[in-house]
Scaffold this active site. Structure first.
Site, PDB file in Angstrom:
ATOM      1  N   LYS A  71       0.857  -1.187   0.000  1.00 21.46           N
ATOM      2  CA  LYS A  71       0.000   0.000   0.000  1.00 21.46           C
ATOM      3  C   LYS A  71       0.889   1.231   0.000  1.00 21.46           C
ATOM      4  CE  LYS A  71      -3.528   2.188   2.838  1.00 21.46           C
ATOM      5  NZ  LYS A  71      -4.454   1.958   3.936  1.00 21.46           N
ATOM      6  N   LYS A  74      -2.167  -1.477  -3.960  1.00 25.73           N
ATOM      7  CA  LYS A  74      -3.050  -0.308  -3.881  1.00 25.73           C
ATOM      8  C   LYS A  74      -2.242   0.960  -3.928  1.00 25.73           C
ATOM      9  CE  LYS A  74      -5.862   1.745  -0.381  1.00 25.73           C
ATOM     10  NZ  LYS A  74      -6.235   1.678   0.976  1.00 25.73           N
TER      11      LYS A  74
HETATM   12  C1  PBG Z   1      -7.569   2.694   5.710  1.00 27.41           C
HETATM   13  C2  PBG Z   1      -7.830   2.715   4.247  1.00 27.41           C
HETATM   14  C3  PBG Z   1      -7.686   3.763   3.329  1.00 27.41           C
HETATM   15  C4  PBG Z   1      -8.162   3.293   2.110  1.00 27.41           C
HETATM   16  C5  PBG Z   1      -8.556   1.983   2.302  1.00 27.41           C
HETATM   17  N1  PBG Z   1      -8.330   1.634   3.619  1.00 27.41           N
HETATM   18  C6  PBG Z   1      -7.244   5.140   3.550  1.00 27.41           C
HETATM   19  C7  PBG Z   1      -5.843   5.455   3.726  1.00 27.41           C
HETATM   20  O1  PBG Z   1      -4.965   4.619   3.877  1.00 27.41           O
HETATM   21  O2  PBG Z   1      -5.576   6.657   3.783  1.00 27.41           O
HETATM   22  C8  PBG Z   1      -8.264   4.076   0.824  1.00 27.41           C
HETATM   23  C9  PBG Z   1      -9.244   3.553  -0.160  1.00 27.41           C
HETATM   24  C10 PBG Z   1      -9.605   4.494  -1.256  1.00 27.41           C
HETATM   25  O3  PBG Z   1      -9.002   5.564  -1.459  1.00 27.41           O
HETATM   26  O4  PBG Z   1     -10.549   4.167  -2.003  1.00 27.41           O
HETATM   27  N2  PBG Z   1      -6.271   2.594   6.120  1.00 27.41           N
END
Ligand code: PBG
Length: 326
Positions: free
Chosen positions: A193, A246
């Site tokens: 991520k 992601k």
């Molecule tokens: C929580 C999380 C996030 C997203 C998914 N789980 C936010 C982040 O990490 O800031 C983002 C998903 C999206 O932008 O559609 N940690």
């Protein structure tokens, strides 16, 4: 000899017969937001076309998706009260817990429910980990994440999706689930991520923007590709069954290498900013929404993603059924 390359584009049937990339409705996961309250069904300004529900109305959103052919969901919760320790996340009467019970009793096993396991939606400071002496305390966060996961599973979740990028999360959740007799419950880990601006609209929708600093100490630097491979390897060793990359569109190279290196199914999360960008460009008349949606989804699948988590799940399902893609 003049050898011509026949491009297999003749009739629609031939074109579909020879497609290299196949996308199935079964590969789509639809993210949904649930907030505390009653009778709520509100459109999200940062994500046009997406709705935020309360636990009692969520069934409407699920039903519409099921009708379009989508059966898997990723749930995010917004509690009424946030605190330092994110206790709303593991409250047995919390918003996701209520939603899970309701959906399970209304739909039985016809739907597959995945829950996001993170602190950021539940903490007053908006960070994914516990803050101790002004710093994220990785290890002190782990027991809380396990508590959230366990509590979701007890309320009917089918799979835990830890998204906070704390080291050792998968191992700790796996151990907690196994100890409680949930060894058959899989973990889909947000293993790679990246610290990304493409999460902007989500943070508004889930009201979870960090109140100070940023997430760069625990999310990955987008200059690094090999680091993704390293993190995914660790998560798989710790027990992750499915790994997430992601965002998706700006990270097709990562999806491609990860899907070639590892045997675990790879899920690509096409995040809020990717959705909002297409929506906004289409609303301004600069781009064809349907075409942009189809082309980007297929590119993510072509890169090697087995599963696609997307806010366009319903529309993509319709496109697949029509034969426009897939
Ligand atoms: C929580 C999380 C996030 C997203 C998914 N789980 C936010 C982040 O990490 O800031 C983002 C998903 C999206 O932008 O559609 N940690």
């Amino acid at each position: 000899m003049n050898i011509r390359t026949r491009r297999l584009r003749g009739s629609g049937i031939l074109r579909r017969m020879t497609r290299e990339t196949r996308l199935s409705c079964d590969a789509l996961v639809y993210p949904l937001f649930v907030r505390e309250g009653k009778g709520i069904s509100e459109e999200l300004p940062s994500l046009p076309g997406q709705t935020r529900y309360s636990p009692d109305t969520l069934a409407k959103g699920i039903e519409a998706a099921v009708k379009s052919g989508v059966n898997s969901f990723l749930l995010f919760g917004l509690p009424q009260i946030k605190d330092e320790k994110g206790s709303g996340g593991y409250d047995e009467t919390g918003v996701v817990q209520q939603a899970l019970r309701n959906i399970r009793s209304a739909f039985g096993n016809d739907v597959y429910l995945i829950t996001d396991v993170c602190l950021c939606e539940y903490t007053s400071h908006g960070h994914c980990g516990l803050i101790v002496n002004d710093k994220i305390d990785n290890d002190a966060t782990l027991p809380l994440l396990s508590r959230i996961a366990l509590s979701h599973i007890r309320c009917g979740s089918d799979m835990a999706a830890p998204s906070g990028m704390m080291d050792g999360t998968v191992k700790s959740i796996r151990a907690a689930l196994d100890a409680e007799g949930f060894s058959d419950i899989p973990i889909m880990s947000y293993a790679a991520k990246y610290a990304s601006v493409f999460y902007g609209p989500f943070r508004e929708a889930a009201d979870c923007a960090p109140q100070f600093g940023d997430r760069k100490t625990y999310q990955m630097d987008y200059h690094n590709g090999k680091e993704a491979v390293k993190r995914i390897k660790i998560d798989i060793e710790e027990g992750a069954d499915i790994v997430i990359v992601k965002p998706a569109l700006a990270y097709l190279d990562i999806i491609s290498s990860v899907s070639k290196i590892f045997n675990a199914p790879v899920a690509a999360y096409s995040v809020s900013g990717e959705y909002a960008m297409i929506k906004a460009a289409a609303a301004s008349g600069y781009i064809d929404e349907y075409g942009a949606m189809c082309e980007s989804a297929v590119s993510v699948s072509r890169a090697g993603a087995d599963i696609l988590i997307t806010y366009f799940a319903k529309e993509l399902s319709a496109a697949i059924k029509k034969g426009d893609i897939g």
